[in-house]
Design a protein around this motif. Sequence first.
Motif, PDB file in Angstrom:
ATOM      1  N   THR A   1       2.870  -2.023   9.732  1.00  0.00           N
ATOM      2  CA  THR A   1       1.556  -1.421   9.984  1.00  0.00           C
ATOM      3  C   THR A   1       0.781  -2.179  11.063  1.00  0.00           C
ATOM      4  O   THR A   1      -0.440  -2.204  11.052  1.00  0.00           O
ATOM      5  CB  THR A   1       0.747  -1.405   8.679  1.00  0.00           C
ATOM      6  N   ASN A   2       1.491  -2.799  12.005  1.00  0.00           N
ATOM      7  CA  ASN A   2       0.817  -3.556  13.058  1.00  0.00           C
ATOM      8  C   ASN A   2      -0.087  -2.687  13.918  1.00  0.00           C
ATOM      9  O   ASN A   2      -1.032  -3.181  14.532  1.00  0.00           O
ATOM     10  CB  ASN A   2       1.849  -4.258  13.957  1.00  0.00           C
ATOM     11  N   ASP A   3       0.214  -1.395  13.982  1.00  0.00           N
ATOM     12  CA  ASP A   3      -0.622  -0.510  14.796  1.00  0.00           C
ATOM     13  C   ASP A   3      -2.012  -0.343  14.195  1.00  0.00           C
ATOM     14  O   ASP A   3      -2.937   0.119  14.877  1.00  0.00           O
ATOM     15  CB  ASP A   3       0.043   0.859  14.948  1.00  0.00           C
ATOM     16  N   LEU A   4      -2.172  -0.745  12.941  1.00  0.00           N
ATOM     17  CA  LEU A   4      -3.481  -0.667  12.297  1.00  0.00           C
ATOM     18  C   LEU A   4      -4.244  -1.980  12.375  1.00  0.00           C
ATOM     19  O   LEU A   4      -5.340  -2.099  11.822  1.00  0.00           O
ATOM     20  CB  LEU A   4      -3.315  -0.277  10.822  1.00  0.00           C
ATOM     21  N   ILE A   5      -3.682  -2.975  13.064  1.00  0.00           N
ATOM     22  CA  ILE A   5      -4.307  -4.296  13.176  1.00  0.00           C
ATOM     23  C   ILE A   5      -4.726  -4.522  14.625  1.00  0.00           C
ATOM     24  O   ILE A   5      -3.904  -4.420  15.541  1.00  0.00           O
ATOM     25  CB  ILE A   5      -3.340  -5.411  12.732  1.00  0.00           C
ATOM     26  N   GLU A   6      -5.999  -4.819  14.841  1.00  0.00           N
ATOM     27  CA  GLU A   6      -6.499  -5.104  16.177  1.00  0.00           C
ATOM     28  C   GLU A   6      -6.361  -6.595  16.454  1.00  0.00           C
ATOM     29  O   GLU A   6      -6.757  -7.424  15.649  1.00  0.00           O
ATOM     30  CB  GLU A   6      -7.965  -4.674  16.308  1.00  0.00           C
ATOM     31  N   GLY A   7      -5.815  -6.944  17.614  1.00  0.00           N
ATOM     32  CA  GLY A   7      -5.684  -8.348  17.974  1.00  0.00           C
ATOM     33  C   GLY A   7      -4.461  -8.998  17.367  1.00  0.00           C
ATOM     34  O   GLY A   7      -3.533  -8.338  16.888  1.00  0.00           O
ATOM     35  N   ASP A   8      -4.497 -10.340  17.345  1.00  0.00           N
ATOM     36  CA  ASP A   8      -3.346 -11.122  16.894  1.00  0.00           C
ATOM     37  C   ASP A   8      -3.450 -11.571  15.445  1.00  0.00           C
ATOM     38  O   ASP A   8      -2.573 -12.270  14.948  1.00  0.00           O
ATOM     39  CB  ASP A   8      -3.180 -12.355  17.790  1.00  0.00           C
ATOM     40  N   TYR A   9      -4.541 -11.206  14.784  1.00  0.00           N
ATOM     41  CA  TYR A   9      -4.750 -11.679  13.416  1.00  0.00           C
ATOM     42  C   TYR A   9      -5.129 -10.519  12.500  1.00  0.00           C
ATOM     43  O   TYR A   9      -5.694  -9.515  12.940  1.00  0.00           O
ATOM     44  CB  TYR A   9      -5.861 -12.737  13.366  1.00  0.00           C
ATOM     45  N   LEU A  10      -4.814 -10.703  11.222  1.00  0.00           N
ATOM     46  CA  LEU A  10      -5.207  -9.748  10.188  1.00  0.00           C
ATOM     47  C   LEU A  10      -6.310 -10.386   9.361  1.00  0.00           C
ATOM     48  O   LEU A  10      -6.156 -11.494   8.845  1.00  0.00           O
ATOM     49  CB  LEU A  10      -4.014  -9.415   9.287  1.00  0.00           C
TER      50      LEU A  10
ATOM     51  N   ARG B   1      -2.558   8.827   0.713  1.00  0.00           N
ATOM     52  CA  ARG B   1      -1.152   8.397   0.751  1.00  0.00           C
ATOM     53  C   ARG B   1      -0.908   7.443   1.923  1.00  0.00           C
ATOM     54  O   ARG B   1      -0.149   6.481   1.802  1.00  0.00           O
ATOM     55  CB  ARG B   1      -0.228   9.617   0.837  1.00  0.00           C
ATOM     56  N   ARG B   2      -1.539   7.706   3.079  1.00  0.00           N
ATOM     57  CA  ARG B   2      -1.390   6.800   4.227  1.00  0.00           C
ATOM     58  C   ARG B   2      -1.972   5.425   3.904  1.00  0.00           C
ATOM     59  O   ARG B   2      -1.435   4.400   4.306  1.00  0.00           O
ATOM     60  CB  ARG B   2      -2.079   7.385   5.459  1.00  0.00           C
ATOM     61  N   MET B   3      -3.084   5.429   3.180  1.00  0.00           N
ATOM     62  CA  MET B   3      -3.698   4.169   2.780  1.00  0.00           C
ATOM     63  C   MET B   3      -2.766   3.384   1.863  1.00  0.00           C
ATOM     64  O   MET B   3      -2.596   2.165   2.001  1.00  0.00           O
ATOM     65  CB  MET B   3      -5.018   4.461   2.059  1.00  0.00           C
ATOM     66  N   ILE B   4      -2.147   4.068   0.934  1.00  0.00           N
ATOM     67  CA  ILE B   4      -1.219   3.414   0.014  1.00  0.00           C
ATOM     68  C   ILE B   4      -0.034   2.829   0.775  1.00  0.00           C
ATOM     69  O   ILE B   4       0.419   1.705   0.506  1.00  0.00           O
ATOM     70  CB  ILE B   4      -0.745   4.410  -1.060  1.00  0.00           C
ATOM     71  N   ASP B   5       0.460   3.570   1.753  1.00  0.00           N
ATOM     72  CA  ASP B   5       1.595   3.092   2.543  1.00  0.00           C
ATOM     73  C   ASP B   5       1.197   1.931   3.452  1.00  0.00           C
ATOM     74  O   ASP B   5       1.996   1.020   3.704  1.00  0.00           O
ATOM     75  CB  ASP B   5       2.157   4.238   3.393  1.00  0.00           C
ATOM     76  N   ALA B   6      -0.048   1.969   3.967  1.00  0.00           N
ATOM     77  CA  ALA B   6      -0.487   0.945   4.925  1.00  0.00           C
ATOM     78  C   ALA B   6      -0.688  -0.404   4.255  1.00  0.00           C
ATOM     79  O   ALA B   6      -0.368  -1.451   4.824  1.00  0.00           O
ATOM     80  CB  ALA B   6      -1.776   1.391   5.617  1.00  0.00           C
ATOM     81  N   VAL B   7      -1.250  -0.408   3.045  1.00  0.00           N
ATOM     82  CA  VAL B   7      -1.553  -1.658   2.353  1.00  0.00           C
ATOM     83  C   VAL B   7      -0.878  -1.638   0.988  1.00  0.00           C
ATOM     84  O   VAL B   7      -1.428  -1.105   0.024  1.00  0.00           O
ATOM     85  CB  VAL B   7      -3.078  -1.842   2.182  1.00  0.00           C
ATOM     86  N   PRO B   8       0.327  -2.189   0.874  1.00  0.00           N
ATOM     87  CA  PRO B   8       1.058  -2.143  -0.395  1.00  0.00           C
ATOM     88  C   PRO B   8       0.294  -2.844  -1.511  1.00  0.00           C
ATOM     89  O   PRO B   8      -0.438  -3.809  -1.292  1.00  0.00           O
ATOM     90  CB  PRO B   8       2.361  -2.890  -0.066  1.00  0.00           C
ATOM     91  N   ALA B   9       0.475  -2.342  -2.722  1.00  0.00           N
ATOM     92  CA  ALA B   9      -0.172  -2.935  -3.892  1.00  0.00           C
ATOM     93  C   ALA B   9       0.449  -4.297  -4.198  1.00  0.00           C
ATOM     94  O   ALA B   9       1.652  -4.503  -4.036  1.00  0.00           O
ATOM     95  CB  ALA B   9      -0.038  -2.010  -5.090  1.00  0.00           C
ATOM     96  N   LYS B  10      -0.399  -5.240  -4.669  1.00  0.00           N
ATOM     97  CA  LYS B  10       0.070  -6.593  -4.939  1.00  0.00           C
ATOM     98  C   LYS B  10       0.348  -6.842  -6.421  1.00  0.00           C
ATOM     99  O   LYS B  10       1.108  -7.738  -6.770  1.00  0.00           O
ATOM    100  CB  LYS B  10      -0.971  -7.612  -4.448  1.00  0.00           C
ATOM    101  N   THR B  11      -0.303  -6.082  -7.280  1.00  0.00           N
ATOM    102  CA  THR B  11      -0.189  -6.338  -8.713  1.00  0.00           C
ATOM    103  C   THR B  11       0.430  -5.145  -9.425  1.00  0.00           C
ATOM    104  O   THR B  11       0.425  -4.018  -8.926  1.00  0.00           O
ATOM    105  CB  THR B  11      -1.567  -6.620  -9.322  1.00  0.00           C
TER     106      THR B  11
END
Length: 753
Positions: free
Chosen positions: A414-423, A690-700
């Motif tokens: 999902t790097n296309d959703l990140i601006e710059g070199d940091y998240l 659904r795009r949101m779920i795919d972009a940021v996977p659940a951690k718990t």
Amino acid sequence: MSASAASWPLTLAQDAVAYWIDAWQRSVLMLDVMRERSARYETHAAKLAPHVLTFDCELMLDGRTLPRPVNYVLVRIKPPKGVTLDLNKRPFVVVDPRAGHGPGIGGFKPESEIGVAFKAGHPCYFIGFLPEPIPGQTIEDVAIAEAVFLEHVIGAHPDAEGNPAVIGNCQAGWAVMLLAALRPELFGPIIIAGSPISYWTGEHGKNPMRYTGGLLGGSWLAALAGDLGAGKFDGAWLVSNFENLNPANTLWSKQYNLYANVDKEAPRYLEFEQWWGGHVLLNAAEMQFIADELFIGNKLSRGHLATSDGIPVDLRNIKSPILVFCSKADNITPPQQALGWILDLYSSVDDIRVYGQTIVYAVHETIGHLGIFVSGSVARKEHDEFASNIDLVDVLPPGLYEAVITPKSDAEETNDLIEGDYLVRFEARTLDDIRAYGGNDPRDDREFATVARLSEINLGLYRTFVQPWLRPCATEAMADAMRKLHPLRLQYEMFSNKTPYMQAFDWMAKSVRDARLPTPKGNVFWQAQCHVSDAIKTTLDAYRDARDELFEATFHTVYGSPLLQAIVGLGGAGDEAYRPQPITAAHAALVREHIAHIKQRVAEGGPREAALRALIYLRMPDGAIDERGFNVLRALRREAGKGYTLEEFKRVFREQFLLVLIDERRAVAAIPGMLAKEPDLARRMEAAVRRMIDAVPAKTEEAQARIAEVERLMALAVNEADERVAEVGHKQPPSGALRRARIHVHAARAKHQ
């Protein structure tokens, strides 16, 4: 005897000759740099409005023309070539500190707070000041002027989505917070960088500057300095306080680094010294307010400050998100002083939410105080992420968060959703996370309260017995002479071109550069020089540590005395004046009314509100929001239809968050019915979720279970809406499949209820 052993005297002699030629050349070049530094100092001081901004600017408003004139100005920063501004984006307003130095540190270089705001496409403004204060101006006058400046910026950008983002550097941070508490409607997100707000707070064995007021007997010395200055306080004394914190750097390292690396260090040294030596003046009344109300009284942090009209200055009135940026390596504004006001004003995160506030903090591990504003690496990372994600900060739900910035992974899908070199990720925190940085215990607060009381007594004695006869004796000519003789100014005068012996170094330096012979780093005498320098620095550091330990022990011995505390009137009810104000009954009643109103709206809204509610429900177990998810939310906002402004989006997002927080089960159970109101929009919202779920996977595991639950509810709701449309269109009774879908929906609702 070996050949190498026999040749060592010759090698040593060669090293000695090479080193001393190099040392002589470096000495000449260093003195020439000092001559150039003095020339720049004189040129800078002669300007009407000296500053160190590297960007072109134009004057917008002059504070000297206001009904209550001040020496502050508002300028518009002109974007450099190649920068395209988006006038729909909120403007940035950078406010620099008037803490002894001149303005411009916020735009000191291309990679700066202003530079990264331009990079993100935001228009930029700057609030600076002139070296001479207007006679009679007060801190309150400055706040009124800055409010006028912000009104002008807002008026100049009618199409901008949101009010200006305001950055307050160092001492400007408390000034921005003070104004935001009085005029919250003028502000978008507030960024306070390296700003001390809770002046009493710190750790034992660290933060020695907070003891200074007590060791000097309070603020009477500030009054004395103002009287000797004929009503003006010399900012050079504030700079001296900063320099005294680190004698190794002040007395040795700064000049030695120039001497040892004069071939490449000169440009950076001259650039910094131009700002460091640009001392400004304050009115004596301004400095007295700062010393009494903030440095010693600590009244802003604890909600005990008021305007001349009696209006209380309560930081809990601020409605804009507040982003606090500080560093563990900052000995002027440590994290305890940058964040301690949160503990002073709130007993829990729920208290923060009750006031509808969003507070974000970011703590750097290693950067020093000045690096927070001038470091290129900090600008490329922290300030860049703050600027590019300012809208995300603005829509964060009320609460306490930490900004965690990590390098972008090349393997991330999902790097296309990140601006710059940091998240950047905003993780939910509690007040215990703030307490973990250290702070005061009740005994410490009592000691500082004793200092405040003693300061009032000593100041009263000074004003009664000394000030009446000293003021008539202090002339402007005498004050000007004292300022010129200040040690920080004398070091510039000593190396000025006005002195005959310095003029020779101009042509000598040119000759040396033509015949430059730098010694190799392996030279034994060069290595000896480095060892001597390290020894001097270690010795000065040991002196600093011993001095600070002595100061701290003296402070606690004197002000921890029960006898002194009783003499100044502390004890019992006397302590109440130094305790934070509780939540008022009126505000608590207003909050209860607001909660009841929100609960009534649990089933209101359509697919866009349902989608936001579903996403909030999904992410709550993870306790974090990052820019990837927000960029998906931006797409969701666009898909929700025209007229859905950022302010409206922010309002709806926060309302849905509160609904889930207050009554999670009812809020989730209402999602299918909300989606079914607009079938076409519901399908788009389902796809966005659904795009949101795919972009940021659940951690718990809990978050993963919620994803399955929401997907089932949304699918059933969309199917029901589709079949409802078909049923209406064909005038046919519901099919068996439709009846079964409805049974599933009703069962799901019953489960949640």
